[in-house]
Each structure stands twice: as structure tokens, then as C-alpha cells.
Design a protein around this motif. Structure first.
Motif, mmCIF file in Angstrom:
data_model
loop_
_atom_site.group_PDB
_atom_site.id
_atom_site.type_symbol
_atom_site.label_atom_id
_atom_site.label_comp_id
_atom_site.label_asym_id
_atom_site.label_seq_id
_atom_site.Cartn_x
_atom_site.Cartn_y
_atom_site.Cartn_z
ATOM 1 N N ASP A 280 0.847 -1.191 0.000
ATOM 2 C CA ASP A 280 0.000 0.000 0.000
ATOM 3 C C ASP A 280 0.885 1.243 0.000
ATOM 4 O O ASP A 280 1.938 1.255 0.649
ATOM 5 C CB ASP A 280 -0.915 0.032 1.224
ATOM 6 C CG ASP A 280 -1.990 -1.044 1.181
ATOM 7 O OD1 ASP A 280 -2.392 -1.525 2.257
ATOM 8 O OD2 ASP A 280 -2.417 -1.395 0.070
ATOM 9 N N TYR A 281 0.425 2.281 -0.675
ATOM 10 C CA TYR A 281 1.171 3.532 -0.751
ATOM 11 C C TYR A 281 0.243 4.708 -0.515
ATOM 12 O O TYR A 281 -0.925 4.689 -0.923
ATOM 13 C CB TYR A 281 1.820 3.707 -2.132
ATOM 14 C CG TYR A 281 2.870 2.683 -2.459
ATOM 15 C CD1 TYR A 281 2.542 1.542 -3.180
ATOM 16 C CD2 TYR A 281 4.188 2.862 -2.061
ATOM 17 C CE1 TYR A 281 3.506 0.592 -3.492
ATOM 18 C CE2 TYR A 281 5.163 1.923 -2.380
ATOM 19 C CZ TYR A 281 4.821 0.799 -3.088
ATOM 20 O OH TYR A 281 5.779 -0.134 -3.390
ATOM 21 N N ALA A 282 0.780 5.755 0.087
ATOM 22 C CA ALA A 282 0.062 7.021 0.148
ATOM 23 C C ALA A 282 -0.013 7.589 -1.265
ATOM 24 O O ALA A 282 0.913 7.412 -2.073
ATOM 25 C CB ALA A 282 0.794 7.991 1.070
ATOM 26 N N ASP A 283 -1.100 8.277 -1.564
ATOM 27 C CA ASP A 283 -1.271 8.842 -2.907
ATOM 28 C C ASP A 283 -0.118 9.773 -3.266
ATOM 29 O O ASP A 283 0.299 9.835 -4.428
ATOM 30 C CB ASP A 283 -2.590 9.607 -2.992
ATOM 31 C CG ASP A 283 -3.798 8.685 -3.006
ATOM 32 O OD1 ASP A 283 -4.912 9.171 -2.742
ATOM 33 O OD2 ASP A 283 -3.626 7.478 -3.285
ATOM 34 N N SER A 284 0.419 10.466 -2.292
ATOM 35 C CA SER A 284 1.458 11.461 -2.553
ATOM 36 C C SER A 284 2.782 10.845 -2.986
ATOM 37 O O SER A 284 3.647 11.554 -3.509
ATOM 38 C CB SER A 284 1.679 12.315 -1.299
ATOM 39 O OG SER A 284 2.082 11.501 -0.206
ATOM 40 N N VAL A 285 2.967 9.537 -2.783
ATOM 41 C CA VAL A 285 4.241 8.918 -3.132
ATOM 42 C C VAL A 285 4.103 7.854 -4.224
ATOM 43 O O VAL A 285 5.115 7.295 -4.673
ATOM 44 C CB VAL A 285 4.931 8.308 -1.903
ATOM 45 C CG1 VAL A 285 5.070 9.349 -0.794
ATOM 46 C CG2 VAL A 285 4.209 7.077 -1.395
ATOM 47 N N LYS A 286 2.894 7.572 -4.647
ATOM 48 C CA LYS A 286 2.688 6.546 -5.681
ATOM 49 C C LYS A 286 3.453 6.907 -6.947
ATOM 50 O O LYS A 286 3.421 8.050 -7.409
ATOM 51 C CB LYS A 286 1.199 6.400 -5.994
ATOM 52 C CG LYS A 286 0.419 5.631 -4.938
ATOM 53 C CD LYS A 286 -1.054 5.503 -5.311
ATOM 54 C CE LYS A 286 -1.824 4.748 -4.230
ATOM 55 N NZ LYS A 286 -3.274 4.681 -4.531
ATOM 56 N N GLY A 287 4.142 5.920 -7.492
ATOM 57 C CA GLY A 287 4.930 6.142 -8.697
ATOM 58 C C GLY A 287 6.329 6.647 -8.436
ATOM 59 O O GLY A 287 7.163 6.667 -9.354
ATOM 60 N N ARG A 288 6.601 7.069 -7.190
ATOM 61 C CA ARG A 288 7.937 7.587 -6.860
ATOM 62 C C ARG A 288 8.644 6.700 -5.831
ATOM 63 O O ARG A 288 9.865 6.547 -5.881
ATOM 64 C CB ARG A 288 7.828 8.997 -6.305
ATOM 65 C CG ARG A 288 7.225 10.003 -7.267
ATOM 66 C CD ARG A 288 7.335 11.441 -6.714
ATOM 67 N NE ARG A 288 6.595 11.621 -5.470
ATOM 68 C CZ ARG A 288 7.163 12.043 -4.337
ATOM 69 N NH1 ARG A 288 8.454 12.321 -4.280
ATOM 70 N NH2 ARG A 288 6.414 12.195 -3.243
ATOM 71 N N PHE A 289 7.894 6.144 -4.911
ATOM 72 C CA PHE A 289 8.470 5.321 -3.843
ATOM 73 C C PHE A 289 8.104 3.858 -4.074
ATOM 74 O O PHE A 289 7.010 3.550 -4.550
ATOM 75 C CB PHE A 289 7.931 5.737 -2.475
ATOM 76 C CG PHE A 289 8.381 7.084 -1.981
ATOM 77 C CD1 PHE A 289 9.068 7.973 -2.791
ATOM 78 C CD2 PHE A 289 8.103 7.471 -0.679
ATOM 79 C CE1 PHE A 289 9.471 9.218 -2.333
ATOM 80 C CE2 PHE A 289 8.502 8.704 -0.193
ATOM 81 C CZ PHE A 289 9.177 9.574 -1.029
ATOM 82 N N THR A 290 9.013 2.973 -3.694
ATOM 83 C CA THR A 290 8.769 1.536 -3.787
ATOM 84 C C THR A 290 9.185 0.868 -2.489
ATOM 85 O O THR A 290 10.322 1.054 -2.037
ATOM 86 C CB THR A 290 9.555 0.908 -4.946
ATOM 87 O OG1 THR A 290 9.184 1.550 -6.169
ATOM 88 C CG2 THR A 290 9.241 -0.574 -5.058
ATOM 89 N N ILE A 291 8.271 0.104 -1.918
ATOM 90 C CA ILE A 291 8.588 -0.649 -0.701
ATOM 91 C C ILE A 291 8.837 -2.104 -1.071
ATOM 92 O O ILE A 291 8.158 -2.664 -1.932
ATOM 93 C CB ILE A 291 7.460 -0.519 0.350
ATOM 94 C CG1 ILE A 291 7.920 -1.081 1.697
ATOM 95 C CG2 ILE A 291 6.171 -1.178 -0.126
ATOM 96 C CD1 ILE A 291 6.983 -0.739 2.845
ATOM 97 N N SER A 292 9.851 -2.686 -0.441
ATOM 98 C CA SER A 292 10.170 -4.091 -0.676
ATOM 99 C C SER A 292 10.685 -4.695 0.625
ATOM 100 O O SER A 292 10.957 -3.969 1.589
ATOM 101 C CB SER A 292 11.217 -4.229 -1.783
ATOM 102 O OG SER A 292 12.418 -3.582 -1.418
ATOM 103 N N ALA A 293 10.805 -6.002 0.634
ATOM 104 C CA ALA A 293 11.226 -6.665 1.867
ATOM 105 C C ALA A 293 12.080 -7.876 1.561
ATOM 106 O O ALA A 293 11.955 -8.493 0.493
ATOM 107 C CB ALA A 293 10.008 -7.067 2.696
ATOM 108 N N ASP A 294 12.966 -8.168 2.490
ATOM 109 C CA ASP A 294 13.781 -9.382 2.441
ATOM 110 C C ASP A 294 13.374 -10.209 3.659
ATOM 111 O O ASP A 294 13.786 -9.909 4.782
ATOM 112 C CB ASP A 294 15.265 -9.023 2.493
ATOM 113 C CG ASP A 294 16.164 -10.241 2.335
ATOM 114 O OD1 ASP A 294 15.746 -11.355 2.740
ATOM 115 O OD2 ASP A 294 17.284 -10.090 1.835
ATOM 116 N N ASN A 295 12.555 -11.234 3.419
ATOM 117 C CA ASN A 295 12.036 -12.029 4.535
ATOM 118 C C ASN A 295 13.152 -12.670 5.351
ATOM 119 O O ASN A 295 13.086 -12.719 6.585
ATOM 120 C CB ASN A 295 11.102 -13.119 4.013
ATOM 121 C CG ASN A 295 9.834 -12.558 3.428
ATOM 122 O OD1 ASN A 295 9.815 -11.444 2.940
ATOM 123 N ND2 ASN A 295 8.760 -13.327 3.466
ATOM 124 N N ALA A 296 14.170 -13.150 4.683
ATOM 125 C CA ALA A 296 15.244 -13.862 5.373
ATOM 126 C C ALA A 296 16.013 -12.948 6.321
ATOM 127 O O ALA A 296 16.551 -13.398 7.333
ATOM 128 C CB ALA A 296 16.198 -14.481 4.359
#
Length: 123
Positions: free
Chosen positions: A58-74
Motif C-alpha cells: 500500500d502507498y500514500a497517494d502522494s508517493v505513488k509512482g515515486r516510492f517503492t517498498i520491498s522486503a527481504d524475509n530472510a
């Protein structure tokens, strides 16, 4: 006990990029979600991006297209890649995590916060 350690904040010119990291450690049974909030001076803390470990983001509208969240489960780590930064992105960025920890014979689910990392975008 769970600790969230953030890194990656700093000073950048408008249009530049930064990458924030947040690593969770401690007596972790499972991580349900991790995300980033920010708080600018005189404003309320707001959600920037969230990563649910079922795969939803999920992203705030103000950051959509500019910010990317990702995760490393390990590594129990979440990242926030911030591109095309604007002066209005200036804030303290806080990591938040919904984590189940070992408690006795079972588990306990709580939300945890990091101490925050300052992002300053100059015009």
C-alpha cells in the motif's frame, strides 16, 4: 523484545533518490507487516508505504509512482526506495512493524516503532 533499526536517511537535492532500510531483530516468531510512516514539522504522522508479508503493498497517494517498498524475509528487513524526491517529502521517517513474538507457550502480537531517520530534501 524486538528492535527496529533504521538507516539511510540524509540530505538530498530535489529530484534525487534515497533508500531507507529497517531491520527487525529479537525474539521474532513471524512478521505480519512492515511499513514506513513520516512526520513533518507541525504535521501529524502519516503512512507512507506498507508491505504485508502476504504480498500486498500500500502507498500514500502522494508517493505513488515515486516510492517503492520491498522486503527481504530472510533478513527481516524492509526497504523504501525513494525516487524523484520533493521538498515536501522532508520529514522524519519511522519504521513500523506488526510482529508476533514468542511468549511462554504461545505468541504475542504487537506493533513496534523505530526511532526514526531524518530525510531532508532541498529545493
Amino acid at each position: 523484545q524486538v528492535q527496529l533499526v533504521e538507516s539511510g536517511g540524509g540530505l538530498v537535492q530535489a529530484g534525487g533518490s534515497l533508500r531507507l532500510s529497517c531491520a527487525a531483530s529479537g525474539s521474532i516468531f513471524s512478521i505480519n507487516a512492515m511499513g514506513w510512516y513520516r512526520q513533518a514539522p507541525g504535521k501529524q504522522r502519516e503512512l507512507v508505504a506498507a508491505f504485508l508479508f502476504g504480498g500486498r503493498r500500500d502507498y500514500a497517494d502522494s508517493v505513488k509512482g515515486r516510492f517503492t517498498i520491498s522486503a527481504d524475509n530472510a533478513k527481516n528487513t524492509v526497504y523504501l526506495q525513494m525516487n524523484s524526491l520533493k521538498p515536501e517529502d522532508t520529514a522524519v521517517y519511522y519504521c513500523n512493524a506488526d510482529i508476533s513474538t514468542y511468549k511462554g507457550a504461545g505468541t504475542d502480537d504487537m506493533h513496534y516503532w523505530g526511532k526514526g531517520t531524518l530525510v531532508t530534501v532541498s529545493s
